[in-house]
Structures are given as structure tokens and as C-alpha cells.
Write a protein that holds these residues in place. Sequence first.
Motif, short mmCIF file in Angstrom:
data_model
loop_
_atom_site.label_atom_id
_atom_site.label_comp_id
_atom_site.label_asym_id
_atom_site.label_seq_id
_atom_site.Cartn_x
_atom_site.Cartn_y
_atom_site.Cartn_z
N PRO A 280 0.80 -1.23 0.00
CA PRO A 280 0.00 0.00 0.00
C PRO A 280 0.83 1.27 0.00
CG PRO A 280 -0.12 -1.11 2.14
CD PRO A 280 0.54 -2.05 1.20
N LEU A 281 1.87 1.35 0.83
CA LEU A 281 2.65 2.59 0.88
C LEU A 281 3.45 2.79 -0.40
CD1 LEU A 281 3.91 2.77 4.58
CD2 LEU A 281 2.26 4.25 3.43
N ALA A 282 3.96 1.71 -0.98
CA ALA A 282 4.68 1.84 -2.26
C ALA A 282 3.75 2.36 -3.34
CB ALA A 282 5.28 0.50 -2.66
N LEU A 283 2.52 1.90 -3.33
CA LEU A 283 1.55 2.36 -4.33
C LEU A 283 1.18 3.82 -4.08
CD1 LEU A 283 -0.26 1.78 -6.73
CD2 LEU A 283 -1.96 0.81 -5.15
N LEU A 284 0.95 4.17 -2.83
CA LEU A 284 0.62 5.57 -2.52
C LEU A 284 1.76 6.50 -2.89
CD1 LEU A 284 -1.13 5.06 0.94
CD2 LEU A 284 -2.22 5.97 -1.13
N GLN A 285 2.99 6.07 -2.65
CA GLN A 285 4.14 6.88 -3.02
C GLN A 285 4.25 7.02 -4.54
OE1 GLN A 285 7.19 4.68 -1.03
NE2 GLN A 285 6.82 5.64 0.97
N ALA A 286 3.94 5.93 -5.25
CA ALA A 286 4.01 5.98 -6.71
C ALA A 286 2.97 6.93 -7.29
CB ALA A 286 3.82 4.57 -7.28
N LEU A 287 1.84 7.06 -6.64
CA LEU A 287 0.80 7.96 -7.12
C LEU A 287 1.26 9.40 -7.14
CD1 LEU A 287 -2.24 6.36 -5.26
CD2 LEU A 287 -2.07 6.65 -7.73
N GLY A 288 2.19 9.74 -6.24
CA GLY A 288 2.77 11.08 -6.24
C GLY A 288 1.75 12.18 -6.00
N PRO A 289 1.97 13.36 -6.60
CA PRO A 289 1.07 14.49 -6.37
C PRO A 289 -0.38 14.22 -6.80
CG PRO A 289 3.13 15.24 -7.33
CD PRO A 289 3.16 13.75 -7.39
N THR A 290 -0.57 13.30 -7.78
CA THR A 290 -1.94 13.02 -8.20
C THR A 290 -2.76 12.42 -7.08
OG1 THR A 290 -1.45 10.77 -9.01
CG2 THR A 290 -1.15 12.59 -10.56
N ASN A 291 -2.09 11.80 -6.11
CA ASN A 291 -2.80 11.23 -4.97
C ASN A 291 -3.52 12.31 -4.18
OD1 ASN A 291 -3.48 9.06 -3.13
ND2 ASN A 291 -2.02 9.97 -1.71
N TRP A 292 -2.80 13.36 -3.83
CA TRP A 292 -3.39 14.43 -3.04
C TRP A 292 -4.42 15.20 -3.85
CZ3 TRP A 292 -2.02 12.18 0.91
CH2 TRP A 292 -0.72 11.74 1.14
N ALA A 293 -4.19 15.34 -5.14
CA ALA A 293 -5.17 16.03 -5.99
C ALA A 293 -6.49 15.28 -6.02
CB ALA A 293 -4.61 16.19 -7.41
N PHE A 294 -6.43 13.94 -5.96
CA PHE A 294 -7.67 13.15 -5.98
C PHE A 294 -8.56 13.51 -4.80
CE2 PHE A 294 -9.98 9.38 -4.47
CZ PHE A 294 -10.76 9.10 -5.58
N TYR A 295 -7.98 13.55 -3.59
CA TYR A 295 -8.78 13.88 -2.41
C TYR A 295 -9.27 15.34 -2.47
CZ TYR A 295 -6.02 9.89 -0.69
OH TYR A 295 -5.39 8.68 -0.55
N ARG A 296 -8.35 16.24 -2.80
CA ARG A 296 -8.72 17.66 -2.83
C ARG A 296 -9.83 17.93 -3.83
NH1 ARG A 296 -3.06 18.53 -2.99
NH2 ARG A 296 -3.30 19.14 -5.18
N ASP A 297 -9.69 17.38 -5.02
CA ASP A 297 -10.68 17.63 -6.06
C ASP A 297 -12.04 17.05 -5.67
OD1 ASP A 297 -8.69 18.85 -7.49
OD2 ASP A 297 -8.43 17.22 -8.93
#
Length: 354
Positions: A280-297
Motif C-alpha cells: 500500500p505505501l509503495a503504491l501511494l508513493q508511486a501515485l505522487g502528487p496526483t494522490n493528493w489532488a484526488f482527495y482535494r478535487d
Amino acid sequence: MLQRRTLVAMLLLMYLSAACASAQWTTPPVTAPRVQYRTFASSAAGATVSFHIFTPPEYDLQPQRSFPVLYWLHGSGSATAGIAPISSWFSSAMSRGDLPPMLVVFPNGMPNGMYCDAADGSRPMETVIMQELIPHVDATFRTIPDRRARIIEGFSMGGYGTGRFGFKFSDRFVAASLLGAGPVQLDFMDAPPGTDVSPAARAAIFEDVWNSDPAIFFAASPWNLATLNAAAITASGLRIRIAVGQGDAMLGPNADLHAHLVSLGVQHAWQTYPGVGHDPLALLQALGPTNWAFYRDALCQAIDFDRNGSVDVQDVFAFLNAWFAGSNAANFDGRNVIDIQDIFSFLNAWVAGC
């Protein structure tokens, strides 16, 4: 004398079995920064149920403020092992400003609860989480008690649960994030190559959750729930993300689910990453900035009231105009009545920001 000893032994075995069953609904507390261990009395389970919850520093510093909530569904094996690293991951993002302050709830999904009501009625996992835990959190903590401020996400078994809950209850969440989700194949016993669950263990889970019945498994699956509820999912505006590592055994079934959603016309993000396995953490790290944009958007779409792509004071004016006009668009808290509570709910979400 022998009969008496036999009776005592049977009663003791029954007691221990009942105690173990009850104990599954509660986990040991996890010690991690700003993580609380909580319990509540579940009518559905007939037992005390535990969960953990992370609160950001702003929760204490701003006692009049309400917050969005992210429900994180853990994978199989341990209900608690991921709480410390995942809460730290979100906490760091909030401290950097990548993510607005929010609560993160960690339900107890049991080692192999599969986020389903067990077919034999012995373990109402879905009912406990959807009908009891979420209302309990809203009643106990300063949440924004509305789908527009509620996200569900999970990894592996938790990704499967996220698909189930998001597709079945799209009116309860603003976004659903499936990470390395499994089992999302059509036949539970048809294990994807590379999985580390033995055939015997898989058969035991199949019997325990779905009575070893392929029809029951399929009926409960994200695949089937998406088919049945495609129109409702689309109408709700639920933001959906499916992400999986290219080295993950779950890649094939997730790719099939992605293609199925495309065929249904259900909008979603599909992301795969090379060099990432079932982590899970490796995948979250791979998502990069798009990860935080998903929640914010996802959180922003509710408060971008004038739909101009930015959240500012004009959204407040647009909402108040709709409220004074009695427009159903101002029914912000979802209670089917337009009153002052809708203003409070909207302003809480607006202040939470993006």
C-alpha cells in the motif's frame, strides 16, 4: 462422573468459542500519534465493536470547526498493522498542506471479514460499518456529516470493500479509491497467479463469508454492484479511482474491472505503476502528487458551487442565493429539508478548503 466432565468441557468450549467470536469485533489498541482507540455497542453484531480514528491538530485547535472524513479499509491478515504507517502518511501530507485537515477512520474489518455481511448471518460486517459505525462517528466527532465530505478508500481486501461500498452506496460518499483491490475477479476460487493465499485458506474464506456459493460471491462483488447501480453512480458524481502496481498479482482482475466500468459508462481514473507490487505505501508513493489532488478535487467539487473551477467567496454567494431561493441545490446536508443546517454544513466544508 464422566458425563458431568463431558458437559463441563462442552460448556467451556462453547464459552471460549463465543468469546473468540466476540473478540474479533474488538482489536487491541494501536499506539500512534493522534490516533484514538474507540468502541461502540453494535446492535447488529450484538457485541462491542472497535475502531481507530486519527484527528489532525486543527481538531483541538479549532473547536468550532467540523472536518471531512476519510474511511480507510485495511487489507486481509491484520486489522491493525497498517494504522500507524497510514495515519503517519496522511498526517505528514496535512502538515505539508498537500491535504486539507481531515479525520481518518480505521474500521475493524477483521482478518478476513471481506467487508460483507456473512451469508450465514454470523457476521454483519457491511451492516455494522455502513449502518452503525458511520452514524456513530458523525454523532461522536465533529464531522461534516454529508456525503460531499466523506471519502472511502482501501487496499487489497479493503479495496474490494471500497468498491462494494462505493458502488452500492454512492449516495454516501463523494469519492471511492480502490488500491490493489482484491478479490475483484468473477470467481473467488479462481485465484490470480502470484497470490500467496493457499487453496485451503481460500476455500475456508469462501465458506466462511459466502457459504462456498459462487452466486452469493458474484452478487456481492464490485463488478455486479457496478452493473446494478451504474446509473445511480453516474448521477451521484462519485469520483472513482482504481490504482494497482504492475507487479501486483491483482493487476489482471483490476484491469478487467476497469474495462467493465468503461463498458458501463462509469467515469473513473485508472492508474498502474511499474515496479510496484502488492504494497500500500509503495503504491501511494508511486501515485505522487496526483494522490493528493484526488482527495482535494473530490472535496472541492461540492463547494465549487458556481462550477467555475475554483473555490472562492463567489461560491458562498452562489450557495446563499440558492438557499434563499429554496433551490434543492442548497440541500447541502442531504436531509431533504432546506434550513439553517445546510448553511452551517456548506460553510464548514468551505472553511475546510481544498
